[in-house]
Write an enzyme that holds these catalytic residues in place. Structure first.
Site, PDB file in Angstrom:
ATOM      1  N   HIS A  59       0.827  -1.208   0.000  1.00  0.00           N
ATOM      2  CA  HIS A  59       0.000   0.000   0.000  1.00  0.00           C
ATOM      3  C   HIS A  59       0.860   1.256   0.000  1.00  0.00           C
ATOM      4  O   HIS A  59       0.574   2.220  -0.731  1.00  0.00           O
ATOM      5  CB  HIS A  59      -0.942   0.016   1.203  1.00  0.00           C
ATOM      6  CG  HIS A  59      -1.903  -1.128   1.229  1.00  0.00           C
ATOM      7  ND1 HIS A  59      -2.740  -1.375   2.302  1.00  0.00           N
ATOM      8  CD2 HIS A  59      -2.163  -2.102   0.305  1.00  0.00           C
ATOM      9  CE1 HIS A  59      -3.468  -2.454   2.036  1.00  0.00           C
ATOM     10  NE2 HIS A  59      -3.136  -2.909   0.840  1.00  0.00           N
ATOM     11  N   HIS A 105      -9.187  -2.004  -5.234  1.00  0.00           N
ATOM     12  CA  HIS A 105      -8.084  -2.278  -4.307  1.00  0.00           C
ATOM     13  C   HIS A 105      -7.080  -3.240  -4.933  1.00  0.00           C
ATOM     14  O   HIS A 105      -5.871  -3.134  -4.654  1.00  0.00           O
ATOM     15  CB  HIS A 105      -8.599  -2.861  -2.990  1.00  0.00           C
ATOM     16  CG  HIS A 105      -7.492  -3.055  -2.005  1.00  0.00           C
ATOM     17  ND1 HIS A 105      -6.969  -2.020  -1.261  1.00  0.00           N
ATOM     18  CD2 HIS A 105      -6.750  -4.147  -1.703  1.00  0.00           C
ATOM     19  CE1 HIS A 105      -5.978  -2.468  -0.521  1.00  0.00           C
ATOM     20  NE2 HIS A 105      -5.825  -3.763  -0.768  1.00  0.00           N
ATOM     21  N   ASP A 134      -3.044  -2.678  -5.100  1.00  0.00           N
ATOM     22  CA  ASP A 134      -2.021  -3.664  -4.767  1.00  0.00           C
ATOM     23  C   ASP A 134      -1.070  -3.903  -5.939  1.00  0.00           C
ATOM     24  O   ASP A 134       0.152  -4.007  -5.755  1.00  0.00           O
ATOM     25  CB  ASP A 134      -2.676  -4.994  -4.393  1.00  0.00           C
ATOM     26  CG  ASP A 134      -3.169  -5.037  -2.958  1.00  0.00           C
ATOM     27  OD1 ASP A 134      -2.791  -4.163  -2.154  1.00  0.00           O
ATOM     28  OD2 ASP A 134      -3.942  -5.964  -2.635  1.00  0.00           O
ATOM     29  N   HIS A 188      -0.593 -11.151  -5.092  1.00  0.00           N
ATOM     30  CA  HIS A 188       0.786 -10.741  -4.816  1.00  0.00           C
ATOM     31  C   HIS A 188       1.765 -11.767  -5.391  1.00  0.00           C
ATOM     32  O   HIS A 188       2.808 -11.403  -5.945  1.00  0.00           O
ATOM     33  CB  HIS A 188       1.016 -10.601  -3.318  1.00  0.00           C
ATOM     34  CG  HIS A 188       0.219  -9.509  -2.674  1.00  0.00           C
ATOM     35  ND1 HIS A 188       0.265  -8.206  -3.110  1.00  0.00           N
ATOM     36  CD2 HIS A 188      -0.644  -9.532  -1.631  1.00  0.00           C
ATOM     37  CE1 HIS A 188      -0.538  -7.469  -2.347  1.00  0.00           C
ATOM     38  NE2 HIS A 188      -1.099  -8.245  -1.457  1.00  0.00           N
TER      39      HIS A 188
END
Length: 296
Positions: free
Chosen positions: A75, A232, A236, A259
């Site tokens: 973030h 969001h 990321d 991720h």
């Protein structure tokens, strides 16, 4: 166009998502060509940001040096990337970046407080030359050559309030603060209960995440955007791609990315110099207006 850093040091204190303990964060200016460097002040250890520094992507992007971890960096990195900051020292006294409200808007405000200044060195950018894709079943992340910088993301969850969502983001700093920065991380109540049984998510609350049970959102104020969940994911992705160390000229696209897949994508890009080129702004007059605009 020159490299940048912040004009003045700034600091804040927040709670780490998983340990649930206070963390003191301080951002300091850095000299040209030094990149982004994380410092664990409690361990006297530093980590220069790069894909090679990543040691875990299970619940967040985690980097480490000599066994000293720095977790949940995405973030903060997303905000730094969106503001075009090339060089910065990031100091913390624990192993997690503060979770803030689960988005990156708090870090954007911190960077505004610090101010951004130019350094006596030309800015460099990474321009993609070939399409690179990483897949895991039907999930994928890819980046392709372009004259701009776009992020296109689709998610699909078997939940009545999420379902299939899509968002296209044409990168700019102003657009980031309006479309992306306020989008919060999210999770499901049963996942939170499981994580806490493993002594994780101890700092998580309705103040720093969207939490859903089987049928509804538990946050009283609801959503900030109708498709906040997928926005969001773009937040990321920007943070994860920042590990490449340069602003990117290329189009990112994903279905159900993570991720882990973003990390594999950065590694795949760097596997061959045929995949990209590093351009110095000012030396390459063929950079189009749209490519310069993509830098924020």
């Amino acid at each position: 166009m020159q490299q940048t850093t912040i004009q003045n040091p700034v600091a804040l204190t927040g709670i780490g998502l998983h340990k649930g303990v206070p963390v003191h964060l301080r951002l300091e200016p850095a000299e040209a060509n030094s990149g982004l460097v994380f410092v664990r002040t409690d361990k006297n250890a530093s980590v220069r940001l790069s894909p090679e520094a990543v040691v875990d992507t299970t619940m967040a992007t985690v980097i480490a040096a000599e066994g000293h971890k720095i977790s949940t960096i995405e973030h903060l990195l997303s905000a730094i990337y969106a503001h075009g900051i090339d060089n910065l020292r990031i100091l913390i006294d624990n192993e997690e970046i503060p979770i803030m409200d689960g988005s990156s808007i708090g870090f954007c405000l911190l960077l505004s407080e610090a101010g951004i200044c130019e350094l006596d060195a030309p800015k460099q950018v990474m321009r993609l030359k070939r399409k690179i894709e990483v897949k895991d079943g039907d999930k994928f992340v890819r980046i392709a050559p372009s004259n701009a910088c776009n992020f296109d993301f689709t998610i699909a969850f078997p939940h009545p309030l999420i379902g299939k969502q899509h968002h296209h983001f044409a990168f700019s700093t102003k657009g980031y603060r309006a479309e992306i920065a306020k989008a919060r991380t999210f999770g499901f109540l049963h996942e939170v209960q499981y994580l806490r049984s493993k002594n994780l998510a101890l700092g998580g609350s309705l103040d720093n995440a969207i939490v859903l049970d089987d049928s509804k959102i538990l946050n009283k104020d609801g959503l900030r955007y109708a498709n906040e969940f997928v926005r969001h994911k773009i937040l990321d992705a920007l943070g994860d791609m920042a590990l490449l160390g340069y602003p990117i000229i290329g189009d990112y696209a994903s279905f159900a990315g993570s991720h882990a897949l973003n990390h594999l994508l950065t590694k795949a890009i760097l596997e061959s110099s045929k995949n990209y080129e590093i351009l110095t702004i000012g030396e390459h007059k063929e950079l189009s207006f749209h490519e310069i605009l993509a830098l924020g």
